[in-house]
Design a protein around this motif. Structure first.
Motif, PDB file in Angstrom:
ATOM      1  N   THR A 257      -7.424 -38.953  12.491  1.00  0.00           N
ATOM      2  CA  THR A 257      -6.282 -39.766  13.250  1.00  0.00           C
ATOM      3  C   THR A 257      -6.928 -41.160  13.595  1.00  0.00           C
ATOM      4  O   THR A 257      -8.185 -41.437  13.754  1.00  0.00           O
ATOM      5  N   PRO A 258      -6.180 -42.322  13.669  1.00  0.00           N
ATOM      6  CA  PRO A 258      -6.912 -43.463  14.302  1.00  0.00           C
ATOM      7  C   PRO A 258      -7.574 -43.158  15.688  1.00  0.00           C
ATOM      8  O   PRO A 258      -8.376 -44.141  16.044  1.00  0.00           O
ATOM      9  N   ASN A 259      -7.117 -42.413  16.442  1.00  0.00           N
ATOM     10  CA  ASN A 259      -7.780 -42.087  17.781  1.00  0.00           C
ATOM     11  C   ASN A 259      -8.752 -40.909  17.850  1.00  0.00           C
ATOM     12  O   ASN A 259      -8.893 -40.558  18.952  1.00  0.00           O
ATOM     13  N   GLY A 260      -8.634 -39.931  17.045  1.00  0.00           N
ATOM     14  CA  GLY A 260      -9.442 -38.771  16.963  1.00  0.00           C
ATOM     15  C   GLY A 260      -9.267 -37.976  15.757  1.00  0.00           C
ATOM     16  O   GLY A 260      -9.508 -38.311  14.691  1.00  0.00           O
ATOM     17  N   ALA A 261      -8.511 -36.814  16.107  1.00  0.00           N
ATOM     18  CA  ALA A 261      -8.394 -35.891  14.833  1.00  0.00           C
ATOM     19  C   ALA A 261      -7.398 -34.670  15.262  1.00  0.00           C
ATOM     20  O   ALA A 261      -7.267 -34.239  16.369  1.00  0.00           O
ATOM     21  N   ILE A 262      -6.730 -34.258  14.131  1.00  0.00           N
ATOM     22  CA  ILE A 262      -5.910 -32.865  14.403  1.00  0.00           C
ATOM     23  C   ILE A 262      -6.802 -31.971  13.380  1.00  0.00           C
ATOM     24  O   ILE A 262      -6.860 -32.111  12.297  1.00  0.00           O
ATOM     25  N   GLY A 263      -7.328 -30.779  13.926  1.00  0.00           N
ATOM     26  CA  GLY A 263      -7.651 -29.754  13.326  1.00  0.00           C
ATOM     27  C   GLY A 263      -6.719 -28.674  13.147  1.00  0.00           C
ATOM     28  O   GLY A 263      -6.025 -28.488  14.133  1.00  0.00           O
ATOM     29  N   ARG A 264      -6.954 -27.883  12.162  1.00  0.00           N
ATOM     30  CA  ARG A 264      -6.083 -26.587  11.839  1.00  0.00           C
ATOM     31  C   ARG A 264      -6.756 -25.515  11.540  1.00  0.00           C
ATOM     32  O   ARG A 264      -7.692 -25.707  10.567  1.00  0.00           O
ATOM     33  N   GLU A 265      -6.634 -24.474  12.088  1.00  0.00           N
ATOM     34  CA  GLU A 265      -7.225 -23.269  11.753  1.00  0.00           C
ATOM     35  C   GLU A 265      -6.105 -22.168  11.406  1.00  0.00           C
ATOM     36  O   GLU A 265      -5.495 -21.809  12.177  1.00  0.00           O
ATOM     37  N   ALA A 266      -6.096 -21.893  10.017  1.00  0.00           N
ATOM     38  CA  ALA A 266      -4.979 -20.970   9.552  1.00  0.00           C
ATOM     39  C   ALA A 266      -5.572 -19.621   9.385  1.00  0.00           C
ATOM     40  O   ALA A 266      -6.477 -19.474   8.250  1.00  0.00           O
ATOM     41  N   VAL A 267      -5.237 -18.516   9.933  1.00  0.00           N
ATOM     42  CA  VAL A 267      -5.918 -17.340   9.673  1.00  0.00           C
ATOM     43  C   VAL A 267      -4.753 -16.150   9.058  1.00  0.00           C
ATOM     44  O   VAL A 267      -3.659 -16.008  10.032  1.00  0.00           O
ATOM     45  N   PRO A 268      -5.072 -15.596   8.200  1.00  0.00           N
ATOM     46  CA  PRO A 268      -4.051 -14.861   7.395  1.00  0.00           C
ATOM     47  C   PRO A 268      -3.877 -13.411   8.132  1.00  0.00           C
ATOM     48  O   PRO A 268      -4.762 -12.905   8.791  1.00  0.00           O
ATOM     49  N   SER A 269      -2.719 -13.054   8.455  1.00  0.00           N
ATOM     50  CA  SER A 269      -2.375 -11.824   9.226  1.00  0.00           C
ATOM     51  C   SER A 269      -1.674 -10.772   8.236  1.00  0.00           C
ATOM     52  O   SER A 269      -1.327 -11.172   7.167  1.00  0.00           O
ATOM     53  N   ALA A 270      -1.438  -9.691   8.509  1.00  0.00           N
ATOM     54  CA  ALA A 270      -0.933  -8.494   7.586  1.00  0.00           C
ATOM     55  C   ALA A 270      -1.795  -8.329   6.160  1.00  0.00           C
ATOM     56  O   ALA A 270      -1.314  -8.220   5.227  1.00  0.00           O
ATOM     57  N   VAL A 271      -3.071  -8.607   6.310  1.00  0.00           N
ATOM     58  CA  VAL A 271      -4.008  -8.460   5.111  1.00  0.00           C
ATOM     59  C   VAL A 271      -5.375  -8.110   5.808  1.00  0.00           C
ATOM     60  O   VAL A 271      -5.788  -8.651   7.138  1.00  0.00           O
ATOM     61  N   PRO A 272      -6.181  -7.450   5.157  1.00  0.00           N
ATOM     62  CA  PRO A 272      -7.149  -6.830   5.711  1.00  0.00           C
ATOM     63  C   PRO A 272      -8.501  -8.005   5.635  1.00  0.00           C
ATOM     64  O   PRO A 272      -8.170  -8.672   4.537  1.00  0.00           O
ATOM     65  N   SER A 273      -9.356  -8.186   6.559  1.00  0.00           N
ATOM     66  CA  SER A 273     -10.400  -9.060   6.438  1.00  0.00           C
ATOM     67  C   SER A 273     -11.482  -8.534   5.355  1.00  0.00           C
ATOM     68  O   SER A 273     -11.477  -7.215   5.272  1.00  0.00           O
ATOM     69  N   MET A 274     -12.358  -9.467   5.077  1.00  0.00           N
ATOM     70  CA  MET A 274     -13.222  -8.895   4.062  1.00  0.00           C
ATOM     71  C   MET A 274     -14.274  -7.921   4.641  1.00  0.00           C
ATOM     72  O   MET A 274     -15.132  -7.029   3.914  1.00  0.00           O
ATOM     73  N   HIS A 275     -14.504  -8.141   6.049  1.00  0.00           N
ATOM     74  CA  HIS A 275     -15.264  -7.385   6.738  1.00  0.00           C
ATOM     75  C   HIS A 275     -14.869  -5.968   6.957  1.00  0.00           C
ATOM     76  O   HIS A 275     -15.559  -4.948   7.524  1.00  0.00           O
ATOM     77  N   ALA A 276     -13.440  -5.702   6.803  1.00  0.00           N
ATOM     78  CA  ALA A 276     -13.136  -4.302   6.729  1.00  0.00           C
ATOM     79  C   ALA A 276     -13.397  -3.299   5.958  1.00  0.00           C
ATOM     80  O   ALA A 276     -13.763  -3.820   4.700  1.00  0.00           O
ATOM     81  N   ASP A 277     -13.448  -1.826   6.145  1.00  0.00           N
ATOM     82  CA  ASP A 277     -13.735  -1.050   4.797  1.00  0.00           C
ATOM     83  C   ASP A 277     -12.770  -0.682   4.167  1.00  0.00           C
ATOM     84  O   ASP A 277     -11.509  -1.274   4.267  1.00  0.00           O
ATOM     85  N   ALA A 278     -13.118  -0.086   2.957  1.00  0.00           N
ATOM     86  CA  ALA A 278     -12.114   0.204   1.980  1.00  0.00           C
ATOM     87  C   ALA A 278     -10.893   0.909   2.404  1.00  0.00           C
ATOM     88  O   ALA A 278      -9.784   0.940   1.763  1.00  0.00           O
ATOM     89  N   SER A 279     -10.812   1.595   3.678  1.00  0.00           N
ATOM     90  CA  SER A 279      -9.521   2.278   4.016  1.00  0.00           C
ATOM     91  C   SER A 279      -8.694   1.346   4.737  1.00  0.00           C
ATOM     92  O   SER A 279      -7.262   1.546   4.896  1.00  0.00           O
ATOM     93  N   ALA A 280      -8.842  -0.106   4.891  1.00  0.00           N
ATOM     94  CA  ALA A 280      -7.975  -0.886   5.325  1.00  0.00           C
ATOM     95  C   ALA A 280      -7.204  -1.510   4.231  1.00  0.00           C
ATOM     96  O   ALA A 280      -7.563  -2.701   3.497  1.00  0.00           O
ATOM     97  N   THR A 281      -6.228  -1.085   3.672  1.00  0.00           N
ATOM     98  CA  THR A 281      -5.615  -1.488   2.447  1.00  0.00           C
ATOM     99  C   THR A 281      -4.496  -2.428   2.942  1.00  0.00           C
ATOM    100  O   THR A 281      -4.019  -2.822   4.180  1.00  0.00           O
ATOM    101  N   PRO A 282      -3.968  -3.473   2.048  1.00  0.00           N
ATOM    102  CA  PRO A 282      -2.784  -4.326   2.326  1.00  0.00           C
ATOM    103  C   PRO A 282      -1.487  -3.475   3.183  1.00  0.00           C
ATOM    104  O   PRO A 282      -1.110  -4.051   4.018  1.00  0.00           O
ATOM    105  N   ALA A 283      -1.186  -2.404   2.537  1.00  0.00           N
ATOM    106  CA  ALA A 283      -0.080  -1.718   3.300  1.00  0.00           C
ATOM    107  C   ALA A 283      -0.325  -1.213   4.504  1.00  0.00           C
ATOM    108  O   ALA A 283       0.491  -1.658   5.553  1.00  0.00           O
ATOM    109  N   ALA A 284      -1.592  -0.726   4.826  1.00  0.00           N
ATOM    110  CA  ALA A 284      -2.016  -0.391   6.291  1.00  0.00           C
ATOM    111  C   ALA A 284      -2.036  -1.633   7.250  1.00  0.00           C
ATOM    112  O   ALA A 284      -1.652  -1.568   8.368  1.00  0.00           O
ATOM    113  N   ALA A 285      -2.559  -2.900   6.588  1.00  0.00           N
ATOM    114  CA  ALA A 285      -2.621  -4.037   7.427  1.00  0.00           C
ATOM    115  C   ALA A 285      -1.254  -4.513   7.893  1.00  0.00           C
ATOM    116  O   ALA A 285      -1.093  -4.986   8.839  1.00  0.00           O
ATOM    117  N   ALA A 286      -0.414  -4.381   6.818  1.00  0.00           N
ATOM    118  CA  ALA A 286       1.174  -4.789   7.020  1.00  0.00           C
ATOM    119  C   ALA A 286       1.726  -3.865   8.166  1.00  0.00           C
ATOM    120  O   ALA A 286       2.233  -4.328   8.997  1.00  0.00           O
TER     121      ALA A 286
END
Length: 467
Positions: A257-286
């Protein structure tokens, strides 16, 4: 400041089953909006951040003078002072202000200091037709004009023309009140950047503060804020969220912006992290997301039944939409992205608003009055109210001490109080650890993408201090 996306920067890490958030949004069951396609592509280069700037008293003084006294700061919400004559104090480091409702749709901000001997005029939220100093009884009308000086015969040089309360600039957006102590500052709109356009359909004015706390934090204000400028810490700090929050699949945007900035952090939910093991399916995340949302947001909703062979995000989005309509008596046509995911918008230097029906928080981070090793973390939960209802009164702020638990002191935050406590437990470790760093390399080494927002905030602080 050039807007450029360097080709060698990887913007998140996902796969087909656990895609980055931009790919999730492309498959949204509702129309894709401009908010979801917007990309803030500025890339900062401040990869090594000196630790001393988090605790050096001289650097702290420069920040107060060059940043906090010259930038637009979130002060509160209009609902905090609903009646004419209502007011509240605001401390920003060593500085103090008073915010007053002077009319049905009018507000003023003053330096919170008596013109006589400097006593604080407003020490707590209060109301009245005038502002009276508790020390000697000097008095002003709420519009700042001088009303009375006891023994005025001894102060003949002062009158209504030259003894009004000095004002601070104030402006409004989305039900929020902002102040700026610099009379020459650019208008608020320049600092808000993309936020008014992005939040246009989110209905910030149709919300109320259901609960709110202010926590004294054992770390500098920058360290406190940086705990929320990235989701990289989810894996270690909030392991219970890994099965249903895609931290590595998050998207980070910087909109200058002319005076600074707007930052945005968009984090998905109802979806497993890549750090989660194989038991964390999309259905289980939902289902994990649904359990959390029901616990504190939609308590009367029945949990959904998820068909793992169909579009899981569309199913949980439809469930959240039904639960919202049942709870609030009106339809919510926002995309699944807004109903499920966490979109955090940061306005430089210290305001954060979540565009998320799942976690509709507003944050502000403030420096301590005198100690660069401490700060304040102010959080309000901005909930919608039912169709046809008058907005409930704003909750009073809950003060939480340095060693007190947010979960215990602010129970309406439910399990999220525990999440905040996890974040706060890291703060003293960070503040102490930075001072213990190798003297030959006393700086951080931050991620190019996931920690880009904190890099840019430091660039902006450096810019302001150099002015």
């Amino acid at each position: 400041m050039a807007t450029v996306l360097k080709r060698d920067m990887r913007r998140g890490y996902g796969n087909k089953e656990r895609p980055v958030i931009g790919e999730l949004w492309q498959r949204d069951s509702t129309a894709i909006t401009d908010v979801m396609t917007a990309e803030g592509t500025y890339q900062p280069s401040n990869k090594n951040i000196e630790f001393s700037r988090y605790y050096d008293p001289e650097f702290f003084k420069q920040e107060i003078e060059k940043v906090w006294r010259r930038q637009w700061l979130i002060a509160g919400r209009e609902e905090d002072i609903p009646n004419v004559g209502d007011r509240f104090p605001l401390s920003v480091g060593p500085d103090a202000y008073m915010i007053v409702r002077t009319g049905a749709h009018e507000f003023k901000a003053y330096f919170n200091s008596c013109l006589h001997r400097g006593a604080t005029l407003c020490a707590k939220p209060e109301s009245g037709t005038s502002i009276r100093c508790p020390y000697h009884g000097w008095e002003w009308d709420i519009d700042g004009s001088l009303k009375k000086i006891p023994s005025h015969w001894d102060f003949q040089e002062l009158n209504r023309l030259n003894a009004a309360l000095p004002q601070v600039k104030i402006d409004r957006w989305g039900g929020f009140l902002f102040i700026n102590a610099d009379p020459e500052s650019p208008p608020l709109a320049e600092s808000l950047g993309v936020m008014p356009a992005h939040f246009e359909s989110f209905g910030l004015e149709r919300r109320f503060t259901k609960t709110r706390f202010r926590k004294l934090v054992g770390a500098n204000w920058k360290a406190s804020q940086e705990a929320f400028l990235e989701s990289y810490h989810l894996y270690a700090t909030h392991p219970e969220g890994v099965p249903f929050n895609g931290d590595s699949q998050s998207q980070y945007d910087i909109f200058p912006t002319p005076n600074g900035a707007i930052g945005r952090e968009a984090v998905p939910s109802a979806v497993p992290s890549m750090h989660a093991d194989a038991s964390a399916t999309p259905a289980a995340a939902a289902m994990a997301f649904a359990h959390v949302a029901k616990t504190w947001h939609y308590p009367d909703a029945e949990l959904p039944e998820i068909d793992p062979s169909a579009d899981v995000r569309a199913q949980i989005g439809a469930w959240a939409r039904r639960a919202y309509a049942t709870t609030y008596g009106r339809e919510n046509t926002q995309p699944d992205a807004i109903l499920l995911d966490s979109l955090l918008y940061f306005m430089y230097p210290q305001f954060c608003m979540w565009m998320s029906e799942a976690v509709p928080f507003a944050y502000q981070f403030l420096p301590h009055e005198s100690d660069s090793n401490l700060s304040y973390f102010d959080v309000r939960l901005l909930m919608p109210f039912a169709e046809g209802e008058i907005a409930p009164p704003a909750a009073q702020i809950i003060e939480i001490g340095l060693n007190e638990s947010i979960a215990e002191k602010a129970p309406l935050f439910s399990f999220l109080g525990m999440i905040f406590d996890q974040d706060m437990s890291n703060m003293p470790l960070i503040q102490r650890g930075m001072k213990a760093a190798n003297p030959k390399a006393p700086f951080s080494n931050v991620g190019t993408y996931q920690e880009a927002l904190m890099q840019h905030w430091h660039e902006l602080i450096d810019r302001d201090i150099a002015r």
